[in-house]
Design an enzyme around this catalytic site. Structure first.
Site: not given
Ligand SMILES: [Zn+2]
Length: 261
Positions: A129-130, A133, A192
Site C-alpha cells: 500500500h505504501e 502511494h 487511498e
C-alpha cells in the site's frame, strides 16, 4: 486557410502543454495533474531519508530487519521501477503504528505496526500500500493540486521553489512524513482507494495472497477500539467497513496478477 492552421497550432501546443503536466497512475490509469518532476521527487525523498536515518532509532534485530527487507524486495521486484533505489528500514518505535514509502523507493516500517501484520502477506499489505502511494506519485499529485489552486490553475513547474525549506517540508508532509512538522496530512479518499488497489496487485504479483489485506485491515479496525487517540497510521488510513468491503471487491481483480512464489 491560415486562420484555421493557426488555430490548430494553438490547440496542439496548448494540448502539448497540458499533457506535459499530466501523468497516469499505474494499474488504474487515472489521469493526474503533475507539476513536479520525478527527479525533483526522488531528490527530496533521498534527502528526507537521510534526515530520518539520522533522527530515528533504527532497529537492528536481525529477524525483524530481514523480514521487512524480504517482503519489501519481493514487492520491489514486481514494481517495475528500475529507476528507484529501493531500501527498507525498520524504525524501533514499538508505540508508533506507522509505515511510509518516500519517492524513489525508501521504505520505512515502524516496529509498532508489526504486531498488527503478524504474517508476511499482511506485512506485504502495508508495504504494498505504501509503495503504491509512491508509484502513483500521490504526494506529488497533492502538491501539484495545491500549487495549481494557489496560482489559479496557471502554474509552471519553474515556479516550484524546492530549495525553499517550507516547500520541501510541505512536500514531505504530502508523503506523510512528519519528522519536522509533527502533523500528518491524510491522502484523499480516492488516493487511498487507489493505493489499496495497486497494493493488492503488487501483493499478487509478488506471490502473496491479496486476501490477506482483508485480515490486516480488520486488525487495524480492532486496534482503534477503546482508544481515545487513534494510532498514527489509522488517523491517515481509516479502517472502516467501507474500506474493507472495497478491498474484498477488488480481490478477484488483483488475482489476475497472481504469480506463483
Ligand atoms: Zn495510504
Amino acid at each position: 486557410m491560415k486562420t484555421s492552421l493557426f488555430l490548430r497550432l494553438v490547440l496542439v501546443s496548448g494540448l502539448a502543454a497540458l499533457l506535459a503536466y499530466c501523468a497516469k497512475a499505474p494499474y488504474t490509469e487515472r489521469s493526474q495533474l503533475m507539476l513536479v518532476s520525478q527527479e525533483q521527487e526522488t531528490q527530496l525523498g533521498a534527502t528526507a531519508a537521510k534526515d530520518i536515518l539520522k533522527k530515528e532509532p533504527i532497529a537492528n534485530d536481525p529477524n525483524t530487519v530481514e523480514l521487512v527487507r524480504r517482503v519489501g524486495e519481493r514487492i520491489a521486484a514486481v514494481a517495475d521501477r528500475p529507476d528507484f533505489s529501493w531500501a527498507f528500514y525498520v524504525i524501533d518505535e514499538p508505540e508508533t503504528i506507522n509505515a511510509f514509502c518516500l519517492p524513489g523507493g525508501k521504505v520505512f516500517v515502524y516496529t509498532g505496526i508489526l504486531p498488527l501484520a503478524p504474517d508476511e502477506a499482511q506485512l506485504a499489505t502495508v508495504m504494498g500500500h505504501e509503495i503504491a502511494h509512491a508509484l502513483a506519485r500521490h504526494g506529488a499529485e497533492r502538491m501539484s493540486m495545491a500549487l495549481a489552486a494557489e496560482a489559479g490553475g496557471a502554474v509552471a513547474s519553474a515556479a516550484l521553489g524546492f530549495s525553499n525549506p517550507t516547500t520541501a517540508n510541505a512536500f514531505m508532509q504530502a508523503y506523510g512524513v512528519a519528522t519536522n512538522v509533527g502533523v500528518l496530512l491524510p491522502y484523499s479518499r480516492a488516493q487511498e482507494s487507489e493505493a489499496d488497489q495497486i497494493g493488492l496487485a503488487l501483493m499478487a504479483k509478488a506471490g502473496y495472497d491479496p486476501a490477506a489485506a482483508v485480515t490486516f485491515w480488520q486488525n487495524m479496525e480492532k486496534a482503534k477500539e477503546g482508544k481515545a487517540k487513534p494510532p498514527a497510521f489509522l488517523s491517515t488510513h481509516p479502517a472502516d467497513a467501507e474500506r474493507i468491503a472495497n478491498i474484498e471487491r477488488l480481490i478477484p481483480w488483483a488475482r489476475q496478477y497472481s504469480r506463483p512464489n
